[in-house]
Design an enzyme around this catalytic site. Structure first.
Site, PDB file in Angstrom:
ATOM      1  N   HIS A 165      28.916  33.189  39.074  1.00  0.00           N
ATOM      2  CA  HIS A 165      27.632  32.786  39.666  1.00  0.00           C
ATOM      3  C   HIS A 165      27.698  31.340  40.152  1.00  0.00           C
ATOM      4  CE1 HIS A 165      25.475  36.396  38.860  1.00  0.00           C
ATOM      5  NE2 HIS A 165      25.467  36.291  37.547  1.00  0.00           N
ATOM      6  N   HIS A 221      32.165  35.571  34.106  1.00  0.00           N
ATOM      7  CA  HIS A 221      31.066  36.082  34.938  1.00  0.00           C
ATOM      8  C   HIS A 221      30.111  34.952  35.335  1.00  0.00           C
ATOM      9  CE1 HIS A 221      27.772  39.152  35.823  1.00  0.00           C
ATOM     10  NE2 HIS A 221      27.025  38.107  35.525  1.00  0.00           N
ATOM     11  N   GLU A 222      29.726  34.121  34.383  1.00  0.00           N
ATOM     12  CA  GLU A 222      28.774  33.045  34.695  1.00  0.00           C
ATOM     13  C   GLU A 222      29.402  32.015  35.641  1.00  0.00           C
ATOM     14  OE1 GLU A 222      25.770  33.527  34.088  1.00  0.00           O
ATOM     15  OE2 GLU A 222      25.980  35.089  32.576  1.00  0.00           O
ATOM     16  N   TYR A 226      26.878  45.320  36.899  1.00  0.00           N
ATOM     17  CA  TYR A 226      26.151  45.728  35.692  1.00  0.00           C
ATOM     18  C   TYR A 226      26.754  47.012  35.133  1.00  0.00           C
ATOM     19  CZ  TYR A 226      22.047  42.588  35.964  1.00  0.00           C
ATOM     20  OH  TYR A 226      21.194  41.520  35.945  1.00  0.00           O
ATOM     21  N   HIS A 249      25.356  39.679  42.000  1.00  0.00           N
ATOM     22  CA  HIS A 249      25.740  40.878  41.238  1.00  0.00           C
ATOM     23  C   HIS A 249      26.191  42.012  42.156  1.00  0.00           C
ATOM     24  CE1 HIS A 249      23.176  39.311  37.701  1.00  0.00           C
ATOM     25  NE2 HIS A 249      24.452  39.131  37.443  1.00  0.00           N
TER      26      HIS A 249
HETATM   27 ZN   LIG Z   1      25.114  37.721  36.107  1.00  0.00          ZN
END
Ligand SMILES: [Zn+2]
Length: 283
Positions: free
Chosen positions: A189, A185-186, A242, A195
């Protein structure tokens, strides 16, 4: 912090505990929705935020958004952005990030130089996350030699990353609780992904219960303006999405499906929706 200091007393204990922790986290995905979500939420923010950070309101993807300002960084959840970058989002015609924030292409592949701090616990998370990205995309990670722009994987509190290529050293910070999935996930980014719950069309698929969101965290649930469409289809299974209980102030879900049901956060693999977005920018 106390826990991590305790852990550092014994390298053997550390590795055993981390292994146990990862196991628990994986198993809890299907069994303990609340527990799993709260754990992931702990990984959804940059720490340590003391509450004394300056809160600033900026236009971000055309929406008024509250950021925590630390030095010259604007922090939203686990994302670290520069003021210029936040400004850019308001003038995008399409796409997640400007081309100059993409990692450079050479031949068939896009290369990201990186380093891993020697004191980062459980470096296997980084190796596994990198292997996942390389097996699914045209992005390749190379050990940094003297490149100016690179990712440094380091230990710290929470899991966090800059968004897109900053042009210098940029950190992906991984606390001991950050899993391989959090690391994937990071990296998302760091290549420029935002998101999924901020997708412009998300209201067609989910309902955000703003009444259940903790004070000061609502900006994480702002929709991006439609001109910034990240993908043609909203993807609830995105690794950038999320979970149902992220930033809940009362134990009730902050995001539910249109039929009212909750869902598990997905932190295992890039989804097919993620891959179609990534292909648009790194093909
Ligand atoms: Zn994030």
């Amino acid at each position: 912090m106390k826990t991590s200091r305790l852990l550092s007393l014994s390298a053997i204990t550390l590795s055993v505990l981390l292994f146990t922790n990862c196991q628990t986290e994986d198993e809890s995905v299907s069994t303990e929705i609340n527990q799993e979500s709260s754990k992931s939420e702990a990984s959804a923010e940059v720490y340590p935020l003391t509450g004394n950070e300056k809160i600033v309101t900026k236009m971000f993807f055309g929406e008024e958004t509250e950021f925590n300002q630390v030095d010259n960084n604007l922090i939203l959840g686990d994302m670290i952005l520069s003021p210029e970058q936040v400004e850019e989002t308001n003038i995008l015609e399409k796409g997640v990030i400007r081309r100059n924030r993409h990692w450079p292409k050479s031949g068939s592949y896009y290369y990201i130089p990186y380093t891993v701090d020697s004191n980062l616990p459980n470096k296997g998370r980084v190796t596994s996350a990198i292997n996942h990205w390389e097996s699914k995309t045209k992005i390749r990670f190379i050990k940094r030699t003297n490149q100016r722009a690179y990712i440094r994987f380091r230990s710290g509190s929470g899991c966090s990353s800059s968004v897109g290529r900053t042009g210098g050293r940029q950190n992906i910070t991984l606390a001991s609780g950050c899993s391989t999935g959090n690391t994937i996930h990071e990296i998302g980014h760091a290549i420029g992904m935002y998101h999924e719950q901020q997708h412009p069309k998300r209201d067609n698929y989910v309902t955000v219960n703003f009444n259940n969101i903790k004070s000061g965290k609502a900006s994480n649930f702002n929709k991006r303006s439609s001109s910034s469409v990240r993908t043609s289809t909203f993807d609830i299974g995105s690794i950038m999405m999320y979970g149902s209980y992220f930033f809940s102030k009362n134990g009730k879900p902050t995001i539910v499906r249109k039929n009212g049901s909750t869902f598990n956060v997905q932190r295992r693999a890039l989804s097919s929706g993620d891959l179609s977005v990534i292909r648009r920018y790194y093909n």
